[in-house]
Design a protein around this motif. Structure first.
Motif, PDB file in Angstrom:
ATOM      1  N   GLN A  59       0.828  -1.206   0.000  1.00  0.00           N
ATOM      2  CA  GLN A  59       0.000   0.000   0.000  1.00  0.00           C
ATOM      3  C   GLN A  59       0.860   1.253   0.000  1.00  0.00           C
ATOM      4  O   GLN A  59       0.549   2.242  -0.679  1.00  0.00           O
ATOM      5  CB  GLN A  59      -0.929  -0.012   1.214  1.00  0.00           C
ATOM      6  CG  GLN A  59      -2.035  -1.055   1.150  1.00  0.00           C
ATOM      7  CD  GLN A  59      -2.724  -1.266   2.484  1.00  0.00           C
ATOM      8  OE1 GLN A  59      -2.454  -0.561   3.471  1.00  0.00           O
ATOM      9  NE2 GLN A  59      -3.609  -2.253   2.548  1.00  0.00           N
ATOM     10  N   GLN A  60       1.968   1.223   0.749  1.00  0.00           N
ATOM     11  CA  GLN A  60       2.868   2.376   0.774  1.00  0.00           C
ATOM     12  C   GLN A  60       3.493   2.612  -0.600  1.00  0.00           C
ATOM     13  O   GLN A  60       3.600   3.760  -1.050  1.00  0.00           O
ATOM     14  CB  GLN A  60       3.961   2.158   1.822  1.00  0.00           C
ATOM     15  CG  GLN A  60       3.461   2.196   3.265  1.00  0.00           C
ATOM     16  CD  GLN A  60       4.565   1.861   4.242  1.00  0.00           C
ATOM     17  OE1 GLN A  60       5.189   0.796   4.158  1.00  0.00           O
ATOM     18  NE2 GLN A  60       4.844   2.775   5.168  1.00  0.00           N
ATOM     19  N   ALA A  63       0.914   4.156  -2.832  1.00  0.00           N
ATOM     20  CA  ALA A  63       0.666   5.563  -2.515  1.00  0.00           C
ATOM     21  C   ALA A  63       1.715   6.471  -3.137  1.00  0.00           C
ATOM     22  O   ALA A  63       1.436   7.625  -3.470  1.00  0.00           O
ATOM     23  CB  ALA A  63       0.629   5.760  -1.001  1.00  0.00           C
ATOM     24  N   CYS A  64       2.936   5.923  -3.295  1.00  0.00           N
ATOM     25  CA  CYS A  64       4.024   6.689  -3.910  1.00  0.00           C
ATOM     26  C   CYS A  64       4.090   6.480  -5.422  1.00  0.00           C
ATOM     27  O   CYS A  64       5.021   6.962  -6.075  1.00  0.00           O
ATOM     28  CB  CYS A  64       5.357   6.286  -3.271  1.00  0.00           C
ATOM     29  SG  CYS A  64       5.518   6.814  -1.558  1.00  0.00           S
ATOM     30  N   PRO A 253       2.612  12.105  -0.175  1.00  0.00           N
ATOM     31  CA  PRO A 253       3.565  11.244  -0.899  1.00  0.00           C
ATOM     32  C   PRO A 253       4.606  12.015  -1.706  1.00  0.00           C
ATOM     33  O   PRO A 253       5.789  11.611  -1.696  1.00  0.00           O
ATOM     34  CB  PRO A 253       2.654  10.397  -1.791  1.00  0.00           C
ATOM     35  CG  PRO A 253       1.360  10.324  -1.049  1.00  0.00           C
ATOM     36  CD  PRO A 253       1.220  11.688  -0.429  1.00  0.00           C
TER      37      PRO A 253
END
Length: 287
Positions: A59-60, A63-64, A253
């Motif tokens: 997920q991280q 997001a980026c 982000p």
């Protein structure tokens, strides 16, 4: 051969600022070379990987806007491939069982007059090289014969050398707890995925000679290597969960990506995450 890169996090928790530097560098290198970028979840050390941590990491990355070209692979599902590689090494006489505990290795080293080192490699003294002497096997090790220092060239750090026999010794392939060692797993997986370029943090640079030895022993290709600068914690050591690294704050982000890009020596960029990634991709090969 088409460029294939990868980001291979260990899901022991969420990504932090140092992790994002490695992720961004590997993504940019792949995109700048017109290649593909893969994500491999290195969860081979299962007890250290909390349930759901892999989903948070993915997920991280999303997001980026660091999006992989294929679904992620998981080392925890690759045990059969690692066993096949170990079997090949055993059949070739390149791997042997070891009965020694860590305390026994320390005692054997002390008996040889080798002082313990706080941060140095625990070089195995070769106690079980010629047999277990009736003791049960605990682990499997690669037989590292004395040879000239292994030389390789890092794309950022330049020429590197390591005498693996004296600085590392016969290193573990399968651990005493039955889990697969990082060195064997990463070599098998890089070859299986056709990885041409490994871009990762500089703290892993001294693992490279061991991995090259394993690649040669298994008849596998050696990728190119680039080791990125590290983000340091308040104690001056590599930022990690062990020294208080906080999970990435992804409320913004683009700002998180800018901080990682700065560590990599890239110029400031503006706009959305996607616009900044495009600008850094263009700048990557020239920086």
């Amino acid at each position: 051969m088409r460029y294939t890169g990868r980001f291979a996090p260990s899901p022991t928790g969420p990504l932090h600022a140092g992790s994002l530097v490695a992720a961004l560098a590997s993504w940019l290198d792949a995109r700048a070379h017109g290649g593909q970028w893969l994500v491999r979840i290195e969860d081979v050390d299962i007890p250290r990987c909390p349930a759901g941590a892999d989903a948070i990491v993915l997920q991280q990355l999303d997001a980026c806007q660091l999006i992989a070209d294929q679904p992620p692979t998981y080392q925890s599902q690759r045990g059969a491939a690692y066993q096949q590689a170990l079997d090949r090494l055993i059949a070739a006489g390149l791997a042997y069982p070891c009965a020694c505990s860590r305390s026994e290795i320390l005692a054997a080293r002390q008996a040889l007059g080798i002082a313990p080192s706080r941060h140095g490699e625990l070089v195995y003294p070769g106690t079980c090289r010629h047999g277990l002497n009736g003791r049960p096997a605990r682990a499997w090790r690669l037989r590292v014969e004395p040879a000239a220092p292994l030389a390789w060239v890092d794309r950022r750090l330049g020429p590197q050398r390591q005498d693996v026999a004296t600085e590392v010794g016969d290193f573990v392939l399968r651990r005493a707890d039955g889990l697969w060692a990082y060195q064997l797993a990463v070599v098998v997986d890089d070859a299986a995925q056709g990885i041409t370029d490994v871009v990762r943090g500089a703290d892993l640079a001294d693992n490279t000679p061991r991995q090259i030895l394993l690649q040669r022993a298994l008849g596998l290709p050696t990728p190119r290597y680039l080791h990125t600068p590290l983000v340091l914690g308040a104690n001056g050591e590599k930022l990690s969960k062990q020294n208080g690294a906080q999970a990435l704050d992804l409320a913004d982000p683009p700002a998180a990506l800018q901080a990682a890009a700065t560590v990599l020596g890239l110029p400031p960029a503006h706009g959305s995450a996607g616009e900044r990634l495009l600008a850094w991709t263009r700048a990557w090969l020239a920086h």
